[in-house]
Scaffold this active site. Structure first.
Site, PDB file in Angstrom:
ATOM      1  CG  ASP A 321      -1.753   1.201   1.362  1.00  0.00           C
ATOM      2  OD1 ASP A 321      -2.367   1.580   0.350  1.00  0.00           O
ATOM      3  OD2 ASP A 321      -1.793   1.791   2.460  1.00  0.00           O
ATOM      4  CG  ASP A 513      -1.344   2.010   7.174  1.00  0.00           C
ATOM      5  OD1 ASP A 513      -1.871   1.987   6.043  1.00  0.00           O
ATOM      6  OD2 ASP A 513      -1.164   3.049   7.820  1.00  0.00           O
ATOM      7  CG  ASP A 517      -4.278  -1.416   3.291  1.00  0.00           C
ATOM      8  OD1 ASP A 517      -4.548  -1.266   2.089  1.00  0.00           O
ATOM      9  OD2 ASP A 517      -3.617  -0.602   3.945  1.00  0.00           O
TER      10      ASP A 517
END
Length: 639
Positions: A321, A513, A517
């Site tokens: 990410d 995080d 996600d």
């Protein structure tokens, strides 16, 4: 007495062995042989019953070698050897417990330091109105169970005490040992207003703090829950030992038969089986995996299941990410650009009022910017967050929409995308059906990002990918800085899931995080959550939780996985190799039964000591750790 009760078979065997020695000294060899033989056969029968039960459950084991060795040595009159085998098997359990305890030291140390009480200020009423105190009080403070402390309570933490819950420092300054949480041995300085992590150890001065999370939501409690789960998981290489059980058993019997045929003595068969006992196969792999998990915990990486280490050792693709993972996740407001009659403060105030109902990482930055200007937040009558797109909230009958331009354009007219410099992103704001302005933010790349990607490549990772919901221009800027070539921008959570599933080089590891996600962390072969500020949902979905705000721990996790599997395999093959060498020597008549039994105990010890090497970083890991710490000392803090 406690040891005797815990290991009765060890105590019983030692007692019988002493009695046998005493009988031999008294010249009663016949009675000594009978006593030793009966005891050894009784133990063999006990082992055989357990072996049959496991076979009935479809689990093949290699206890049959130990049972056969005991029976064979009794039948050929080597009753001392049979007693040594029994003692070795009984002692193997104690040895395994010791090795497992040593390997799990870092995990159990965390569990033992769970704070139980807190010193709460007696200033009227707590945040929840519940002020039941225990007997101890000094007039200004009362000792209460840590589970009874509420958000907003003021606590006193005395010198050398563990910070019981997450909070904010109220004292001017303080020094804290966070090594049990972060693995960093140097104490850290905190100033008034900075956050404190539960589980950190206060320094030489008492401090005051305000609680920001209840016990069950505090960082340390989350870590403890993960550690308990990790400590109870089973090492996957137990299956590997079972795989070797059949060929190892067949080889032992074959070499024993060859020795019997060549020598013409059944004693040779017994001598081969004595050195074929299976302790190295049964103990080495689990100890190595426990050691690897303990090593990871000491580095600030909680591996939730032992089997994850095996997956980490084989990772070929890593997907990241962007916000909060490759970047710091703390975007700062660069500018407010208005598009109508509203002022900059009015646009920012509207955006912050709506963003307080969003869980996106940018929402906190917008609210922080508004607070720094002293702007009040409005209370919405209704609010809806549209994941990865934005948020819509109603204030005094008027809608405020905040988010991406396409999302805001659905609710407001006149949306015009603002010009951005490299690395900048914009949040668009509309109200009353009209576009009123945008907030320009910037989120810098982490200083350790490029180094982490280089280390992953050196560890055998063939491909790295960025998966982000941000615009392509912003994502491309960060990717160029990081050295990533595969960028997939404007991804919704389902898009990330599909992207991870379609990546060809497996296993695939995903690092993220946020709440958004959680789905992709769950579907990846290994999901890693950056848990220092990450969401609970992401942590629960992940296989690994990094409790530090440090991306380089991703490479550390892969390195620890590779070393753990290497040490486990090495330990298994050392045990097999030494046992096979001893079996060949015994088949040739060079290893008497008693000497073989004693030698096999040394093989067990060598195998387990080698397995405990997984507690250390290895040569390459030690060099990487030293470089990382040196870099951390020299690098400036972000922001």
């Amino acid at each position: 007495m406690k040891i005797v009760l815990r290991y009765p078979l060890v105590a019983g065997t030692l007692l019988v062995l002493l009695a046998v020695v005493a009988l031999l000294a008294a010249g009663q060899e016949g009675i000594a042989q009978a006593a030793a033989s009966i005891y050894a056969l009784a133990v063999a029968a006990y082992l055989a019953i357990g072996m049959v039960r496991r076979l009935a459950g479809g689990q093949w084991g290699i206890d049959i070698l130990a049972v056969t060795a005991i029976v064979a040595t009794v039948l050929v009159g080597e009753y001392i050897a049979s007693m040594i085998i029994v003692l070795m098997l009984a002692g193997g359990t104690a040895l395994e417990d010791y090795a497992a305890g040593r390997a799990k030291h870092e995990l159990t140390a965390l569990l033992e330091r769970v704070p139980q009480t807190a010193h709460r200020e007696r200033n009227g009423t707590s945040a929840a109105g519940n002020h039941t105190a225990e007997a101890h009080t000094d007039g200004q403070h009362e000792d209460v169970a840590a589970t009874d402390v509420d958000i907003g309570d003021i606590l006193l933490v005395r010198p050398g005490e563990v910070v019981p819950l997450d909070g904010v420092l109220l004292s001017d300054s303080g020094t804290f040992d966070e090594s049990s949480l972060t693995g960093e041995s140097l104490p850290v300085e905190r100033s008034a207003g900075e956050g404190l992590m539960s589980g950190s150890l206060n320094g030489e001065a008492a401090i005051r703090m305000r609680v920001t999370a209840r016990m069950e939501d505090s960082q340390y409690s989350r870590i403890v829950a993960l550690v308990k789960e990790a400590a109870e998981s089973k090492a996957p290489m137990v299956r590997l030992a079972d795989r070797y059980a059949v060929p190892f058993t067949a080889l032992a019997y074959a070499l024993g038969a060859v020795g019997w045929i060549i020598s013409g003595s059944p004693a040779r068969f017994a001598e081969v089986l004595v050195v074929a006992t299976p302790c190295p196969l049964l103990i080495a792999a689990p100890v190595a995996f426990l050691g690897g998990m303990s090593r990871a915990a000491r580095s600030g990486v909680i591996v939730k299941y032992a089997g994850v280490l095996e997956q980490l050792s084989r990772i070929k693709t890593v997907a990241f990410d962007k916000t909060g993972t490759l970047t710091y996740g703390r975007p700062a407001l660069v500018a407010v650009r208005t598009a109508g009659t509203l002022s900059e403060d009015e646009v920012l105030g509207l955006a912050a009022s709506a963003e307080q109902y969003s869980s996106h990482v940018l929402a906190a930055s917008v609210m922080d910017a508004a607070r720094s200007r002293g702007l009040p937040f409005g209370a919405a009558t209704e609010a809806t967050e549209f994941a990865t797109h934005g948020v819509r909230a109603r204030f005094d009958g008027q809608d405020v929409v905040v988010g991406k331009p396409a999302f805001v354009a659905e609710w407001a007219s006149g949306v015009a995308e603002t010009d951005l410099a490299s690395g900048e992103l914009a949040i668009y704001v509309g109200t009353g059906g009209e576009f009123v302005g945008s907030l320009v933010m910037s989120d810098p790349i982490r200083k350790e990002t490029r180094r982490t990607l280089s280390e992953l490549k050196a560890l055998g990772v063939n491909r790295t990918v960025m998966l982000t919901g941000d615009a392509l221009a912003t994502a491309r800027h960060i990717a160029d800085e990081a050295g990533l070539t595969d960028v997939r921008a404007e991804c919704l959570p389902p898009d990330k899931v599909e992207a991870v599933r379609s990546l060809p080089d497996r296993p695939v590891m995903m690092v993220g995080d946020g709440v958004n996600d959680a789905p992709v962390l769950a579907v990846a072969d290994v999901g890693i959550a950056m848990g220092a500020r990450g969401s609970t949902a992401a942590g629960e979905s992940a296989d690994v939780v990094i409790i530090l705000d440090d991306l380089s721990k991703v490479a550390s996790a892969v390195r620890i996985g590779q070393r753990t599997v290497q040490v486990a395999l090495q330990s298994i093959w050392i045990g097999i190799g030494l046992s096979v060498a001893l079996m060949v020597a015994a088949a040739a008549g060079y290893v008497p039964a008693i000497a073989g039994a004693l030698t096999q105990e040394l093989v067990d010890l060598a195998t387990i000591l080698n397995a405990l090497r997984s507690l250390g970083p290895g040569r390459h890991g030690a060099v990487s750790t030293a470089r990382a710490r040196e870099g951390a000392r020299r690098a400036p803090l972000p922001g």
